[in-house]
Design a protein around this motif. Structure first.
Motif, short mmCIF file in Angstrom:
data_model
loop_
_atom_site.label_atom_id
_atom_site.label_comp_id
_atom_site.label_asym_id
_atom_site.label_seq_id
_atom_site.Cartn_x
_atom_site.Cartn_y
_atom_site.Cartn_z
N THR A 254 7.33 -17.63 -0.90
CA THR A 254 6.17 -18.04 -1.71
C THR A 254 6.34 -19.19 -2.38
OG1 THR A 254 4.85 -15.91 -1.57
CG2 THR A 254 4.10 -17.53 -2.83
N ASP B 266 9.38 -21.08 -2.30
CA ASP B 266 9.96 -22.02 -1.58
C ASP B 266 9.04 -22.97 -0.65
OD1 ASP B 266 12.37 -21.74 -2.67
OD2 ASP B 266 13.14 -20.44 -1.03
N ASP B 267 8.01 -22.21 0.12
CA ASP B 267 7.14 -22.76 1.02
C ASP B 267 5.91 -22.06 1.22
OD1 ASP B 267 6.10 -24.22 3.19
OD2 ASP B 267 7.62 -23.93 4.72
N ARG C 1 2.89 -23.03 2.10
CA ARG C 1 2.09 -23.39 3.06
C ARG C 1 2.76 -22.43 4.21
NH1 ARG C 1 1.71 -29.31 4.87
NH2 ARG C 1 1.12 -28.67 6.60
N LEU C 2 4.05 -22.01 4.17
CA LEU C 2 4.32 -21.36 5.32
C LEU C 2 3.88 -19.91 5.05
CD1 LEU C 2 6.09 -20.28 7.92
CD2 LEU C 2 8.08 -20.31 6.51
#
Length: 136
Positions: A19, A21-22, A24-25
């Motif tokens: 969450t 780190d990325d 959107r992913l």
């Protein structure tokens, strides 16, 4: 078999890391993939109309083109039902500062030590270390 406390803590830590780190992913992975029912109803009507046209075209002697049109309508309806709907929003390449530009990303220069290394650079470095350890 339920997870142990250690495994649950590691899993929660990995989720927090993903969450941060990325986001959107992580958001994409946590969303439910439910499609609207209307999309399937419309596709079902299209398949029924296409099937009707196909049968009428096959039953009549001079209307072969009607059967072809029916098949195309059925194929389009099924494709519509299973196609992933496009999402609105900015499209392009997201830069490091968060802005979006059109086009493709510029290739990153390969870095050897320090900083962020690419996956292939790390992989090659580990491969070389293993080859060196085996005596070749």
């Amino acid at each position: 078999m339920p997870l142990s406390e250690y495994e649950q803590r590691v899993l929660e830590q990995m989720e927090r890391q993903l969450t941060s780190d990325d986001p959107r992913l992580a958001n994409t992975l946590t969303q439910r993939g439910r499609r609207p029912v209307g999309r399937y109803v419309l596709a079902g009507v299209g398949v029924a109309v296409g099937l009707l046209l196909l049968v009428l075209g096959a039953a009549s002697d001079g209307l072969v083109w009607l059967g072809v049109v029916g098949f195309v309508v059925m194929f389009a309806a099924v494709t519509f039902a299973f196609a992933v709907p496009r999402r609105s929003g900015p499209q392009g390449v997201v830069r490091g500062d968060g802005s979006v530009s059109r086009g493709t990303a510029a290739p990153r220069p390969a870095t050897k030590r320090g900083g962020q290394q690419g996956f292939m650079a790390r992989f090659e470095e580990r491969w070389e270390r293993r080859r060196g350890d085996s005596g070749r």
